[in-house]
Design a protein around this motif. Structure first.
Motif, PDB file in Angstrom:
ATOM      1  N   VAL A   1      37.914 -60.162 -91.144  1.00 28.34           N
ATOM      2  CA  VAL A   1      37.165 -59.162 -91.928  1.00 28.34           C
ATOM      3  C   VAL A   1      38.141 -58.227 -92.634  1.00 28.34           C
ATOM      4  O   VAL A   1      37.970 -57.894 -93.814  1.00 28.34           O
ATOM      5  N   ASP A   2      39.193 -57.837 -91.935  1.00 24.83           N
ATOM      6  CA  ASP A   2      40.223 -56.985 -92.568  1.00 24.83           C
ATOM      7  C   ASP A   2      40.841 -57.688 -93.781  1.00 24.83           C
ATOM      8  O   ASP A   2      41.238 -57.036 -94.750  1.00 24.83           O
ATOM      9  N   LEU A   3      40.900 -59.033 -93.728  1.00 22.65           N
ATOM     10  CA  LEU A   3      41.481 -59.791 -94.851  1.00 22.65           C
ATOM     11  C   LEU A   3      40.487 -59.959 -95.996  1.00 22.65           C
ATOM     12  O   LEU A   3      40.812 -60.513 -97.047  1.00 22.65           O
ATOM     13  N   GLY A   4      39.213 -59.518 -95.760  1.00 22.28           N
ATOM     14  CA  GLY A   4      38.273 -59.488 -96.876  1.00 22.28           C
ATOM     15  C   GLY A   4      36.973 -60.234 -96.702  1.00 22.28           C
ATOM     16  O   GLY A   4      36.039 -60.041 -97.481  1.00 22.28           O
ATOM     17  N   ALA A   5      36.876 -61.072 -95.693  1.00 25.39           N
ATOM     18  CA  ALA A   5      35.602 -61.791 -95.488  1.00 25.39           C
ATOM     19  C   ALA A   5      34.539 -60.807 -95.033  1.00 25.39           C
ATOM     20  O   ALA A   5      34.812 -59.910 -94.223  1.00 25.39           O
ATOM     21  N   LYS A   6      33.320 -60.945 -95.551  1.00 24.20           N
ATOM     22  CA  LYS A   6      32.258 -59.989 -95.197  1.00 24.20           C
ATOM     23  C   LYS A   6      31.675 -60.297 -93.830  1.00 24.20           C
ATOM     24  O   LYS A   6      31.355 -59.400 -93.043  1.00 24.20           O
ATOM     25  N   ASN A   7      31.458 -61.566 -93.534  1.00 27.58           N
ATOM     26  CA  ASN A   7      30.937 -61.989 -92.231  1.00 27.58           C
ATOM     27  C   ASN A   7      31.807 -63.139 -91.725  1.00 27.58           C
ATOM     28  O   ASN A   7      32.107 -64.057 -92.504  1.00 27.58           O
ATOM     29  N   VAL A   8      32.184 -63.087 -90.459  1.00 28.48           N
ATOM     30  CA  VAL A   8      33.051 -64.121 -89.877  1.00 28.48           C
ATOM     31  C   VAL A   8      32.363 -64.741 -88.669  1.00 28.48           C
ATOM     32  O   VAL A   8      31.968 -64.033 -87.741  1.00 28.48           O
ATOM     33  N   MET A   9      32.199 -66.056 -88.722  1.00 32.75           N
ATOM     34  CA  MET A   9      31.630 -66.808 -87.603  1.00 32.75           C
ATOM     35  C   MET A   9      32.745 -67.650 -87.002  1.00 32.75           C
ATOM     36  O   MET A   9      33.193 -68.624 -87.631  1.00 32.75           O
ATOM     37  N   VAL A  10      33.261 -67.257 -85.815  1.00 35.05           N
ATOM     38  CA  VAL A  10      34.257 -68.091 -85.129  1.00 35.05           C
ATOM     39  C   VAL A  10      33.489 -69.004 -84.166  1.00 35.05           C
ATOM     40  O   VAL A  10      32.953 -68.549 -83.147  1.00 35.05           O
ATOM     41  N   LYS A  11      33.394 -70.275 -84.527  1.00 31.93           N
ATOM     42  CA  LYS A  11      32.580 -71.210 -83.760  1.00 31.93           C
ATOM     43  C   LYS A  11      33.257 -71.570 -82.441  1.00 31.93           C
ATOM     44  O   LYS A  11      34.466 -71.499 -82.307  1.00 31.93           O
TER      45      LYS A  11
ATOM     46  N   VAL B   1      30.320 -65.444 -95.988  1.00 25.10           N
ATOM     47  CA  VAL B   1      30.462 -65.916 -94.614  1.00 25.10           C
ATOM     48  C   VAL B   1      31.618 -66.922 -94.592  1.00 25.10           C
ATOM     49  O   VAL B   1      31.716 -67.769 -95.477  1.00 25.10           O
ATOM     50  N   ILE B   2      32.473 -66.796 -93.562  1.00 22.74           N
ATOM     51  CA  ILE B   2      33.490 -67.830 -93.338  1.00 22.74           C
ATOM     52  C   ILE B   2      33.265 -68.373 -91.936  1.00 22.74           C
ATOM     53  O   ILE B   2      32.934 -67.595 -91.024  1.00 22.74           O
ATOM     54  N   THR B   3      33.381 -69.691 -91.769  1.00 21.52           N
ATOM     55  CA  THR B   3      32.973 -70.332 -90.502  1.00 21.52           C
ATOM     56  C   THR B   3      34.110 -71.142 -89.875  1.00 21.52           C
ATOM     57  O   THR B   3      33.983 -72.356 -89.661  1.00 21.52           O
ATOM     58  N   PRO B   4      35.222 -70.505 -89.510  1.00 19.35           N
ATOM     59  CA  PRO B   4      36.301 -71.278 -88.891  1.00 19.35           C
ATOM     60  C   PRO B   4      35.963 -71.728 -87.476  1.00 19.35           C
ATOM     61  O   PRO B   4      35.256 -71.021 -86.750  1.00 19.35           O
ATOM     62  N   ASN B   5      36.445 -72.912 -87.091  1.00 23.71           N
ATOM     63  CA  ASN B   5      36.428 -73.254 -85.683  1.00 23.71           C
ATOM     64  C   ASN B   5      37.644 -72.568 -85.056  1.00 23.71           C
ATOM     65  O   ASN B   5      38.411 -71.892 -85.758  1.00 23.71           O
ATOM     66  N   ILE B   6      37.838 -72.733 -83.748  1.00 25.50           N
ATOM     67  CA  ILE B   6      38.912 -71.983 -83.082  1.00 25.50           C
ATOM     68  C   ILE B   6      40.295 -72.339 -83.631  1.00 25.50           C
ATOM     69  O   ILE B   6      41.072 -71.433 -83.992  1.00 25.50           O
ATOM     70  N   PRO B   7      40.640 -73.628 -83.774  1.00 24.69           N
ATOM     71  CA  PRO B   7      41.964 -73.938 -84.357  1.00 24.69           C
ATOM     72  C   PRO B   7      42.147 -73.389 -85.767  1.00 24.69           C
ATOM     73  O   PRO B   7      43.222 -72.900 -86.119  1.00 24.69           O
ATOM     74  N   GLU B   8      41.087 -73.429 -86.575  1.00 22.12           N
ATOM     75  CA  GLU B   8      41.194 -72.904 -87.945  1.00 22.12           C
ATOM     76  C   GLU B   8      41.387 -71.394 -87.920  1.00 22.12           C
ATOM     77  O   GLU B   8      42.172 -70.834 -88.693  1.00 22.12           O
TER      78      GLU B   8
END
Ligand SMILES: Nc1ncnc2c1ncn2[C@@H]1O[C@H](COP(=O)(O)OP(=O)(O)O)[C@@H](O)[C@H]1O
Ligand SMILES: Cc1ncc(COP(=O)(O)OP(=O)(O)O)c(N)n1
Length: 269
Positions: A165-175, A135-142
Motif C-alpha cells: 500500500v505504501d508503494l501505491g496499491a489501493k487494496n492489497v490481497m496477499v493470498k 487491487v493487487i493479488t500477490p500470492n505469498i512468493p510474489e
C-alpha cells in the motif's frame, strides 16, 4: 440494460486452465462480457509450460487500443505481462485511457515452477503498474519478491500488505494458498486502514492450475459490475472455493479448476 465488460491483459494458456482462458471462463460465469489483449502465447498442459512466445509491443498496444476505442471496459485485469517493456506499455495505456478499476495479478512463476516474468521486470511492476492498481493479488512468493520480505506468518503478510500500500496499491490481497501449515486457507486483504480475512477450507488436491488467475478474474468481473472491493472479493472467494472443491480431476499434473462449479452446472456426461 448495461452489459458489464471486462478486459484481461494476460497470456494465453493452451491448456485452458489459466491465463486469458481462465479469465474469459470466469467472466462468462459471472455474467460479464470478456475481452482480451494477449501478451504472450504459451504452450502448456497440466505438467508444465513447454513454450513461451511473446507478442510484439505493437501487437499488444493495438489490441488494447481496439478494445478501448469501441468497447469501453468497466474493469481491467492484468495477468502475465512477460517483461518490463510490456509492463510499462500497459501502464501508459491505463493512464492514457484514464482507467481506474485495475486489478493486478502479479504473475511471476507458473505452478510448475517455470518463469512467466523476466527477472528485471519486478522493478517495472513496482514502479509503473502497482501505483495504478485498485487491487493487487500477490500470492505469498510474489509478495516476497515485490516487498523483499520473508513471509512465514500472518503478521509478516500484514507487514507486506502495508508495504505494498505504501508503494501505491489501493487494496492489497496477499493470498494464502502457498501456506500449507493448516487446514484453513486464509487470504488477507488490506485496504489502507483495515485488515480483512477471507477463509476457506483447504482442499487437498493437485488440481489448482489457474487458481490465482481465476480468483483475480472473479474480482475483476464483480468490480466491472460496480460492486465495491470487499463485496467483489467475497464473491471471488466463493467462486474459487467451489472451483477447487468440485474438481474436474483430469490431467497428469496440476489440473484445471472447475469454472462451472460456482453456478452448480452439471457438466458431466
Ligand atoms: N488447496 C486449496 N484449497 C482451498 N483454497 C485454495 C487452495 N489453494 C489455493 N486456494 C485459494 O485459491 C486462491 C489462489 O490462492 P494462491 O494459490 O495462494 O494463489 P496463486 O494461485 O496465485 O498461487 C486463494 O483464494 C486461495 O485461498
Ligand atoms: C498464461 C498463464 N498465465 C498465468 C499462469 C499462472 O497460472 P498457475 O501456474 O496455475 O498459477 P496461479 O494462477 O495459480 O498463480 C499460467 N500458468 N499461464
Amino acid at each position: 440494460m448495461t452489459v458489464s465488460r471486462a478486459l484481461t491483459i494476460a497470456g494465453s494458456d493452451s491448456g485452458g486452465g489459466a491465463g486469458i482462458q481462465a479469465d474469459l471462463k470466469t467472466f462468462q460465469e459471472l455474467g460479464v462480457f470478456g475481452m482480451t489483449a494477449i501478451t504472450a502465447v504459451t504452450a502448456q498442459n497440466t505438467l508444465g509450460v513447454q513454450g513461451v512466445y511473446p507478442l510484439t509491443l505493437e501487437a499488444l498496444k493495438t489490441q488494447i487500443d481496439s478494445v478501448a476505442e469501441d468497447l469501453s471496459p468497466h474493469a481491467i485485469k492484468t495477468g502475465m505481462l512477460f517483461n518490463a517493456d510490456m509492463i510499462r506499455l500497459v501502464s501508459q495505456q491505463i493512464v492514457h485511457y484514464g482507467w481506474e478499476n485495475i486489478i493486478v495479478d502479479p504473475v511471476m512463476v507458473a505452478k510448475g515452477g517455470q518463469s512467466l516474468l523476466q527477472e528485471e521486470a519486478d522493478e517495472a511492476l513496482i514502479t509503473s503498474l502497482l501505483p495504478l492498481a485498485k487491487v493487487i493479488t500477490p500470492n505469498i512468493p510474489e509478495a516476497e519478491v515485490l516487498t523483499g520480505m520473508e513471509i512465514r506468518t500472518l503478521d509478516h503478510r500484514k507487514d507486506a500488505a502495508k508495504r505494498l500500500v505504501d508503494l501505491g496499491a489501493k487494496n492489497v490481497m496477499v493470498k494464502g494458498g502457498h501456506d500449507s501449515t493448516n487446514d484453513v486457507v486464509t487470504d488477507l486483504l488490506y485496504d489502507g486502514h483495515t485488515f480483512h480475512l477471507f477463509e476457506g477450507e483447504r482442499k487437498e488436491t493437485k488440481h489448482t492450475h489457474g487458481t490465482g488467475c481465476t480468483f483475480a478474474a472473479a474480482i475483476t468481473a464483480e468490480i466491472s459490475k460496480g460492486n465495491n472491493v470487499l463485496d467483489a472479493i467475497q464473491t471471488a472467494k466463493a467462486f474459487i472455493q467451489s472451483a477447487i472443491e468440485d474438481q474436474l480431476g483430469f490431467g497428469s499434473g496440476h489440473g484445471p479448476t472447475n469454472h462451472w462449479a460456482y453456478n452448480k452446472r452439471n457438466v458431466y456426461r
